[in-house]
Structure formats: C-alpha cells, structure tokens
Design a protein around this motif. Structure first.
Motif, mmCIF file in Angstrom:
data_model
loop_
_atom_site.group_PDB
_atom_site.id
_atom_site.type_symbol
_atom_site.label_atom_id
_atom_site.label_comp_id
_atom_site.label_asym_id
_atom_site.label_seq_id
_atom_site.Cartn_x
_atom_site.Cartn_y
_atom_site.Cartn_z
ATOM 1 N N TYR A 114 6.337 -8.292 2.711
ATOM 2 C CA TYR A 114 5.862 -8.658 1.540
ATOM 3 C C TYR A 114 7.271 -8.412 0.419
ATOM 4 O O TYR A 114 7.619 -9.192 0.007
ATOM 5 C CB TYR A 114 4.779 -7.856 0.983
ATOM 6 N N GLU A 115 7.844 -7.145 0.709
ATOM 7 C CA GLU A 115 8.848 -6.873 -0.231
ATOM 8 C C GLU A 115 10.152 -7.582 0.294
ATOM 9 O O GLU A 115 10.790 -8.261 -0.880
ATOM 10 C CB GLU A 115 9.152 -5.198 0.256
ATOM 11 N N ARG B 15 5.403 -12.696 -7.380
ATOM 12 C CA ARG B 15 4.811 -11.350 -6.897
ATOM 13 C C ARG B 15 3.463 -11.590 -6.046
ATOM 14 O O ARG B 15 3.162 -10.784 -5.431
ATOM 15 C CB ARG B 15 4.400 -10.461 -7.967
ATOM 16 N N PRO C 3 0.232 0.479 0.068
ATOM 17 C CA PRO C 3 1.170 0.736 1.102
ATOM 18 C C PRO C 3 2.512 -0.136 1.001
ATOM 19 O O PRO C 3 2.476 -1.264 0.398
ATOM 20 C CB PRO C 3 0.442 0.627 2.497
ATOM 21 N N TYR C 4 3.576 0.402 1.315
ATOM 22 C CA TYR C 4 4.777 -0.387 1.566
ATOM 23 C C TYR C 4 4.791 -1.322 2.713
ATOM 24 O O TYR C 4 4.595 -1.202 3.806
ATOM 25 C CB TYR C 4 5.995 0.604 1.738
ATOM 26 N N VAL C 5 4.817 -2.645 2.164
ATOM 27 C CA VAL C 5 4.741 -3.691 3.163
ATOM 28 C C VAL C 5 5.985 -4.332 3.177
ATOM 29 O O VAL C 5 6.278 -4.941 2.157
ATOM 30 C CB VAL C 5 3.725 -4.711 2.944
ATOM 31 N N GLU C 6 6.698 -4.021 4.465
ATOM 32 C CA GLU C 6 8.144 -4.654 4.519
ATOM 33 C C GLU C 6 8.315 -6.199 4.305
ATOM 34 O O GLU C 6 9.258 -6.470 3.482
ATOM 35 C CB GLU C 6 8.717 -4.316 5.656
ATOM 36 N N GLU D 280 0.014 0.851 -7.474
ATOM 37 C CA GLU D 280 0.634 2.069 -7.047
ATOM 38 C C GLU D 280 0.068 2.541 -5.719
ATOM 39 O O GLU D 280 1.109 3.158 -5.126
ATOM 40 C CB GLU D 280 0.696 3.249 -8.310
#
Lengths: 305, 339
Positions: free
Chosen positions: B330-331, B248, B325-328, B322
């Motif tokens: 990284y995901e 992670r 932000p959504y980090v593409e 939580e």
C-alpha cells in the motif's frame, strides 16, 4: 406538404381499387346468388332475370362494367329492394350511423383521453384504480349485453329514454354510449400507458430541471408526445364507429348502415355489398389520410418526403 | 477566500422498491465554493447521479431523500415548497444531462425550448427572450444561431445538441451548473470540445460547476477538486493533484491503475476485481472491503471515519488510522500512481 398529400391520395385510390377488386371476386365465390332457384317459379324466369342483370356474361365483363359505373359514382340498383338505387339506400341509412358515430367519437376522444390523463397522473391511487376497473369492464363486456342492460335500466325501469328508434333525441343516448364504450375504455388505457411512458423520458426531466410548473411539463411536454399513439388509433376507430354496428342498430332499432350491410350479405345483394364495402373503404382511407397528415403536424420528425 | 455556495450535509437518499429500501446515498457531505469546479467520479451505481438529482429535488418515485440537508446560500433546499424549488431550478441551479439525443423534447424547436426557460425565470418579452436565445447559442459556438433556433432537435448532431443543452442551462445565468455525464454519449473529439466549452463558460460567467462522470480523464481537465464516490459514500476527496498524484484510498488507486496510459511501454491494465456492494443490504463496514486487496478485519466490521491526509484531502479508509499496521504494498502505491 401538398406533394405529400397528392401522393397519399394516389395511394388511397390504389387501395380502394384493391378493396373493390377483392370484394367483387370474393362475393362471386360465395355459393348462392340473389335470385336463388327456390324463390323463382322456373328456370326460364331465372334465365331472364340473370340476363337482365348481366349475370350471364363472363365475370371479367361484369367486373369491368362495375368499375365503370363506380367511377361515375353509380353503385347500381339493389337486387332486393326492386327499383331503389344503392346510392339512395346508403344515403338514407348513413345519416343515422353518422350522427351516432360522431357523438360516440367525441365521447371516446374527450372522455377517454381525459380519464387516461387523470389515471396516469394519479397512478396507483384511488382515482386510477377506479378508472382502470371501469375501463376493464368497458372493454370486456360485449356491446349487446351493455345495450340490453342500458335499455332495461333507463328505458324499462326508469323510463328516461325510448326503448326503440331514434325519433326523439334521447334515443341517441343509448347507442352513443354503448358504441363508444369499448373504444373509450381502450383509449383510456392507451393514453394512460403512453403518458406514463413519456413521463419517464429524459426530456421530461429536462423540462422539470428548467423550473417549469408541473402543469406546463404535463400539458406542453408530455401530452403532445403521449398523444401520438392515441391519434394513430383514433383514425380507424372513428371509421369503424361511424360505419355503424349491426348488433347495436338491431337492439336499439336504428335504420343505420351497419344493419343494411349485414342484411345485404345474407341476401347476396351484390350491388348493396359492393356499394357499402366501397363506401366503407373510401371512408376508412380518408380517415387514415387525415391521421397521417395530423401526425406530420404533431411530430416534426416525421417527414413527408 | 471564496464563499461556500452549496453545502451538502449527511445526505441520505433511498429508493423504496418492492424488494426493500435501496440505500443509494448513505451520508454524503461536501461543499461547493463560489466559482469553483468540482468533479464527482465513481462507477455505475455509486450514487453520483442520485446525488445530483437529490440536489435538484428531481428524484422520481420511489426515490426519496431520507436525511441530511442541502443548503444553498445557507438555506435548506429540502424544506423549500415546490414553488420555491421551481425558482431554484434553472435560475440558481441548472443541469445538463448525459444523453443529448433524448434530453430535448423532439416536438419543439431548439429556440422554443430555450426561450421557454428564459420566459419562465426572467421578466422579458418574447422578442427579448429570442434575442437572448440567439446570444446563448452563439456563445456555445453554434454557427448562424438565428436560423438554427428554428431547427428541431433531430436536425442537430449529438455534439450540437449538447451545446444547445448547455446554452439552455446557462440562459438564465445560474450560479451553479450540474453536468451529469455531459460527454458520455459523445465522440471523443466532441467530448474535448464540450469540456473546453464548459470550462471556458465556468470561468467567464464565474459560475460553480459540479461535473459528474465515471471518466477520470474528464475531471482531470476541468475540475479543481475531486470527490470519489463508491457504494453511496464519498471514499476520498482532494484537489486534482492530491487525487491523481497522492491517492490514499485503495479504490482511487484501483481506478487510476485501470486507465490506459499514453506511453510507449506496453502495460496491462489492472481491473478492480469483484462487483460493487448490494445497496439493498449495505455492508456494515467499508463498502469496498470485499474488493480491496488490503482489507483488514475492522474493514468488514466498521465503516471507517474520514481521515485527514493533508489540507482538504480526506479519505474514508482504516489504513490511514494511526493504529493501522504498515502495509508495504500500500505504501508503495500511494507514492503517486500517475507520477
């Protein structure tokens, strides 16, 4: 081990031969001779004396003759002290230098090593600083200043020791202290540095990680390794201390071998120069041999092929 | 469930140099269970070795533990007297070091050095200690141990010396073995042998192990749980599969990407750019943020807390918050770098 020692003895003999040869020819190159013309009534006398001592012969014959005598342990007769053999002169002077030398060597090794240990274990604390100041003084003050200072304080002012000669035991205190001062200071520093270096080694950390007491870590694991460089220095140091010092012997009035040596050079006393040089050489070579053997005993990594 | 044997709680260790305080460890907490084997990985200067030396209380001047607790069976080792600590070293916690060439005293025989440790801790005669040393050397796979006992360290090869070190460390049956880069100085083939040996002994003797290394391949073989250290902090902690298949933390991901893979495909190794933080002036935020490709403003300002990802998996990274932000990119990566 025996093979190694025999090999080393053979090398030592070679070394001594080199020293004799070099000294012999160097000595002959120096201008002047023991029977300088101005001291003699006329040329005929000089020629007669030269013939008697063999100076009229070619150098190589003199050299071969000298070597022959040397092998038989005969250093010849002094040119300055008529009729007295060099062997006897050395035999008379050396015991004084030897006594002083042995005591001074003991002082150097015992005091030097223990002060070095204390200093290293108390690094940067008061004891360490004091010892370092003392050792700096010890290695920088010339021995004749120390000697004079010692005589002024303990002989003239306090009257504890005799000012001249070694007729009583107290007379040895000054020469021993003064001769040992420089080497004590040097060994203190050497031991300190060496221990501090060894204490950084991985195997000391291993020893501590085994749960050993600090005393054991120091005495068993650090000291044996730390003393290797000290042993290297101690051998030649003992040789140099035992063979006497002209200055110290002069100041304290000791009829030692150091004074004899210097005087013989000034007087071009050929047989004396050769005799004492060779004697020193043999002495030095033996101490170096002893050190090398000691080395093998201390450090198993050193092989005696 | 297994019992906790060693707990390290908010450990802080600093080196007081003439330039100032170098904060080598800045609050490290972890625990070690009975019979468990954990790995601490990280690059040079991340604080792995200092952690182990702090546990053994073997830090040399100017290093000093400045805070936290180290509890062995619930007792704080930092409050032990030097005498009590000596009983711990070797008997309860034993250690092996990186360089087997220099870790043994060159002027004493292997036997002497092993027996010395046994005699220090066990109430045995010299003869019994010798027998125990022979037994230990045999156990670590040294042939004709009776003769080899009389050898000096320089007469052993590197691998054999490390075996002898292990024999020595385990001779008093310690509860914990700390191995600080035990295979770094060895050939790759010998490395594997030594690791297998540590693993085998770990299981046979029901001993807990802390393996410290910069080599992820080493911990993959031996350890059940892995701690990833960076800049004096634990960045991520998880089981072997969590760290290797579901990392992670961007730093862990970077480490995994920099390992060469034994596949046919030609692939460039991806290095982690930049240099580790200066621990003389540690950054206020996350120590990795200057090298992190996902760094946000908060990463520079505030050190992240631990976020729990799954059971036993904790990560010190704001990306797991939580509010993050959504980090593409990284995901995408966290789906399993090694999968």
């Amino acid at each position: 081990m025996a093979k190694y020692i025999i090999k080393r003895i053979l090398y030592s003999i070679l070394t001594i031969w080199c020293i004799i040869t070099i000294t012999f020819f160097l000595m002959k190159i120096i201008p002047g001779d023991p029977f300088a013309a101005e001291k003699l009534p006329n040329a005929a006398v000089k020629a007669a004396i030269s013939k008697q001592y063999g100076f009229d012969q070619p150098l190589y014959i003199q050299y071969v003759k000298y070597l022959g005598n040397f092998v038989r342990g005969d250093f010849g007769i002094s040119y300055q002290k008529a009729g007295v053999t060099v062997n006897k002169i050395i035999g008379d002077g050396f015991p004084y230098s030897l006594t002083i030398g042995i005591w001074a060597s003991c002082l150097v090794v015992i005091v030097g090593v223990s002060m070095g240990i204390v200093s290293a274990l108390r690094q940067n604390k008061i004891a360490d600083r004091l010892i370092m100041v003392m050792s700096t003084l010890g290695s920088t003050i010339p021995s004749f200043v120390l000697a004079t200072g010692f005589l002024y304080l303990f002989s003239k002012t306090l009257g504890i020791v005799p000012a001249f000669g070694v007729d009583e035991a107290a007379g040895y205190i000054g020469p021993v202290l003064v001769i040992g001062a420089f080497s004590t200071a040097f060994i203190t520093r050497l031991t300190r540095t060496s221990i501090l270096e060894v204490l950084q080694q991985d195997y000391i950390r291993t020893a501590r990680s085994k749960g050993l007491s600090e005393f054991r870590v120091i005495v068993k694991h650090a000291l044996r390794n730390a003393l290797l460089p000290v042993v290297t220095y101690v051998g030649p140091m003992i040789a140099s201390i035992v063979t006497g010092s002209f200055v110290i012997e002069k100041v304290f009035g000791i009829p030692g071998i150091g004074k004899l040596f210097t005087e013989s050079i000034i007087n071009r006393d050929y047989t004396m120069i050769m005799g004492i040089t060779t004697f020193f050489a043999v002495f030095l070579v033996i101490t170096v041999l002893v050190v090398d053997v000691a080395y093998v005993l201390i450090d198993p990594r050193i092989k005696y092929e | 469930m297994s019992r906790k044997i060693l707990e390290v709680d908010q450990l802080r260790t600093s080196f007081f140099t003439h330039l100032g305080e170098v904060q080598a460890i800045r609050g490290v907490s972890f625990c070690l269970n009975e019979g468990e084997s954990i790995g601490i990985v990280g690059e040079s200067g991340s604080g792995k070795s200092v952690t182990s030396l702090s546990i053994m209380r073997l830090l040399q001047h100017p290093g000093k533990v400045v805070g936290g607790e180290i509890r062995l069976h619930g007792e704080n080792l930092l409050q032990y007297t030097p005498q009590q600590m000596r009983k711990v070293r070797g008997e309860k916690i034993a250690m092996i070091f990186q360089d087997p060439m220099t870790s043994m005293n060159p002027v004493y025989t292997i036997g002497n050095q092993i027996e010395e440790m046994i005699l220090e801790h066990k109430n045995l005669t010299k003869q019994e200690a010798r027998e125990r040393a022979v037994e230990m050397l045999g156990m670590v796979g040294i042939p004709s141990p009776e003769q080899r006992l009389k050898n000096y360290p320089h007469e052993f090869s590197g691998g054999m010396r490390q075996r002898a070190m292990i024999a020595m460390a385990l001779s008093c049956s310690p509860q914990i073995l700390i191995a600080d880069e035990p295979t770094t100085a060895l050939d790759v083939t010998i490395q594997a042998q030594i690791l297998r040996l540590i693993k085998k002994l770990n299981e046979e003797m029901n001993m807990s192990t802390i393996l410290i290394t910069h080599d992820l391949g080493v911990v993959a073989d031996v350890c059940q749980r892995i701690l990833v250290m960076y800049g004096g902090l634990i960045m991520e902690e998880g089981t072997r599969s969590q760290i290797f298949y579901h990392p992670r933390h961007p730093y862990t991901m970077g480490l995994l990407k920099s390992i060469p893979k034994a596949s046919d495909q030609k692939q460039r190794l991806i290095p982690i750019l930049g240099t580790p933080p200066d621990l003389l002036h540690p950054p206020a935020g996350c120590p990795f943020c200057s090298r992190c490709s996902f760094a946000m403003n908060i990463c520079r300002e505030k050190q992240p807390p631990y976020f729990k990802d799954a059971d036993g998996h904790r990560v010190m990274c704001w990306l797991l918050s939580e509010e993050a932000p959504y980090v593409e990119a990284y995901e995408k990566q966290k789906g399993g770098v090694r999968a």
